[in-house]
Design a protein around this motif. Structure first.
Motif, short mmCIF file in Angstrom:
data_model
loop_
_atom_site.label_atom_id
_atom_site.label_comp_id
_atom_site.label_asym_id
_atom_site.label_seq_id
_atom_site.Cartn_x
_atom_site.Cartn_y
_atom_site.Cartn_z
N MET A 211 0.61 -0.93 -0.19
CA MET A 211 0.05 0.31 -0.23
C MET A 211 1.23 1.37 0.53
SD MET A 211 -3.17 0.44 2.30
CE MET A 211 -3.62 2.05 2.45
N LEU A 212 0.28 1.96 -1.08
CA LEU A 212 1.86 3.32 -0.88
C LEU A 212 0.85 4.63 -0.28
CD1 LEU A 212 2.15 3.09 -4.91
CD2 LEU A 212 4.05 2.75 -3.13
N ALA A 213 1.59 5.18 0.53
CA ALA A 213 1.66 6.62 0.72
C ALA A 213 0.39 7.72 -0.16
CB ALA A 213 2.14 6.70 1.91
N SER A 214 0.01 8.24 0.00
CA SER A 214 -0.75 9.62 -0.96
C SER A 214 0.48 10.53 -0.24
CB SER A 214 -2.23 9.82 0.00
OG SER A 214 -2.12 10.31 0.94
N LEU A 215 0.28 11.88 -1.55
CA LEU A 215 0.91 12.26 -0.73
C LEU A 215 0.68 13.73 -0.06
CD1 LEU A 215 2.96 14.76 -2.22
CD2 LEU A 215 1.47 15.66 -4.06
N ASP A 216 -0.73 13.38 0.17
CA ASP A 216 -1.35 14.46 1.74
C ASP A 216 -0.04 13.50 2.97
OD1 ASP A 216 -1.85 16.59 1.00
OD2 ASP A 216 -4.21 14.93 1.33
N GLU A 217 -0.13 12.22 3.11
CA GLU A 217 0.24 11.42 4.26
C GLU A 217 1.91 12.01 4.05
OE1 GLU A 217 -2.97 7.54 4.45
OE2 GLU A 217 -0.80 7.78 3.06
N ILE A 218 2.52 11.97 3.29
CA ILE A 218 3.99 11.78 2.57
C ILE A 218 4.06 12.80 3.62
CG2 ILE A 218 6.38 11.71 1.44
CD1 ILE A 218 4.80 10.01 -0.92
N THR A 219 3.40 14.10 3.13
CA THR A 219 3.82 15.57 3.15
C THR A 219 3.80 15.59 5.01
OG1 THR A 219 2.79 16.81 1.08
CG2 THR A 219 2.65 18.11 3.70
N THR A 220 2.49 14.74 5.86
CA THR A 220 2.62 14.67 6.86
C THR A 220 3.78 14.11 8.18
OG1 THR A 220 -0.07 15.26 6.94
CG2 THR A 220 1.07 14.22 8.93
N ILE A 221 4.05 12.95 7.29
CA ILE A 221 5.38 12.48 7.53
C ILE A 221 6.59 13.49 7.45
CG2 ILE A 221 6.80 10.58 7.08
CD1 ILE A 221 4.22 8.88 6.03
N ILE A 222 7.09 13.67 6.42
CA ILE A 222 8.11 14.82 6.50
C ILE A 222 8.17 16.07 7.24
CG2 ILE A 222 9.21 16.29 4.40
CD1 ILE A 222 8.48 14.72 2.05
N ASP A 223 7.02 16.74 7.43
CA ASP A 223 6.27 17.60 8.64
C ASP A 223 6.64 17.55 9.13
OD1 ASP A 223 6.10 19.53 6.39
OD2 ASP A 223 3.59 19.10 6.71
N GLU A 224 7.06 15.83 10.30
CA GLU A 224 6.73 15.57 11.17
C GLU A 224 8.56 15.42 12.05
OE1 GLU A 224 4.48 16.10 13.84
OE2 GLU A 224 2.95 16.99 12.80
N MET A 225 9.03 15.25 11.08
CA MET A 225 10.29 14.46 11.09
C MET A 225 11.29 15.78 11.36
SD MET A 225 10.55 11.28 9.88
CE MET A 225 9.56 10.34 11.14
N PRO A 226 11.90 14.67 12.32
CA PRO A 226 13.10 15.92 12.91
C PRO A 226 14.20 16.90 11.53
CG PRO A 226 13.81 13.80 13.90
CD PRO A 226 12.75 13.90 12.95
N ASP A 227 14.39 17.64 11.85
CA ASP A 227 15.61 18.22 10.45
C ASP A 227 16.82 17.05 9.64
OD1 ASP A 227 13.65 20.60 10.04
OD2 ASP A 227 15.08 21.90 11.28
N ARG A 228 16.85 16.98 10.10
CA ARG A 228 18.49 16.04 9.87
C ARG A 228 16.97 14.89 9.63
NH1 ARG A 228 19.33 11.65 12.60
NH2 ARG A 228 17.51 11.38 14.88
N LEU A 229 16.38 14.21 9.38
CA LEU A 229 15.57 13.47 8.84
C LEU A 229 14.78 13.60 7.18
CD1 LEU A 229 14.60 11.12 12.22
CD2 LEU A 229 16.98 11.12 10.18
N LYS A 230 14.83 14.87 6.96
CA LYS A 230 13.60 15.21 6.44
C LYS A 230 13.57 14.96 4.22
CE LYS A 230 10.96 18.59 8.98
NZ LYS A 230 10.09 19.86 8.78
N LEU A 231 15.59 14.69 4.41
CA LEU A 231 15.76 14.75 3.07
C LEU A 231 15.74 13.21 3.27
CD1 LEU A 231 16.94 15.74 0.56
CD2 LEU A 231 19.13 15.13 1.26
N LEU A 232 16.06 12.63 4.35
CA LEU A 232 16.02 10.97 3.53
C LEU A 232 14.48 10.58 3.77
CD1 LEU A 232 17.06 8.49 4.26
CD2 LEU A 232 16.55 8.59 7.04
N ILE A 233 13.90 11.26 4.06
CA ILE A 233 11.88 10.92 4.04
C ILE A 233 11.54 11.00 2.17
CG2 ILE A 233 9.52 11.08 3.95
CD1 ILE A 233 11.24 9.31 6.31
N VAL A 234 12.27 12.46 2.14
CA VAL A 234 11.93 12.99 0.93
C VAL A 234 13.17 11.63 0.39
CG1 VAL A 234 12.61 15.00 -0.98
CG2 VAL A 234 11.89 15.66 1.22
#
Length: 60
Positions: A1-24
């Motif tokens: 099951m793939l995450a929606s764009l809204d779900e991915i955006t929420t995950i990125i927003d909640e991550m610490p700055d040091r992990l955001k690029l990894l999630i992207v």
């Protein structure tokens, strides 16, 4: 099951700055887990506006 764009955006927003690029990179570039975990800051070039370049030299 793939995450929606809204779900991915929420995950990125909640991550610490040091992990955001990894999630992207995981979500939009399609790198595999092993490739992501082996990345070093020196492998990523974010100096170009609108693009990210990845480089990894092979070790023998």
């Amino acid at each position: 099951m793939l995450a929606s764009l809204d779900e991915i955006t929420t995950i990125i927003d909640e991550m610490p700055d040091r992990l955001k690029l990894l999630i992207v990179l995981a979500a939009f570039v399609g790198l595999r887990q092993g490739e992501l975990l082996e990345l070093r800051r020196s492998d990523v070039d974010t100096t170009s506006v609108g693009s990210t370049s990845l480089a990894r030299s092979t070790r023998t």
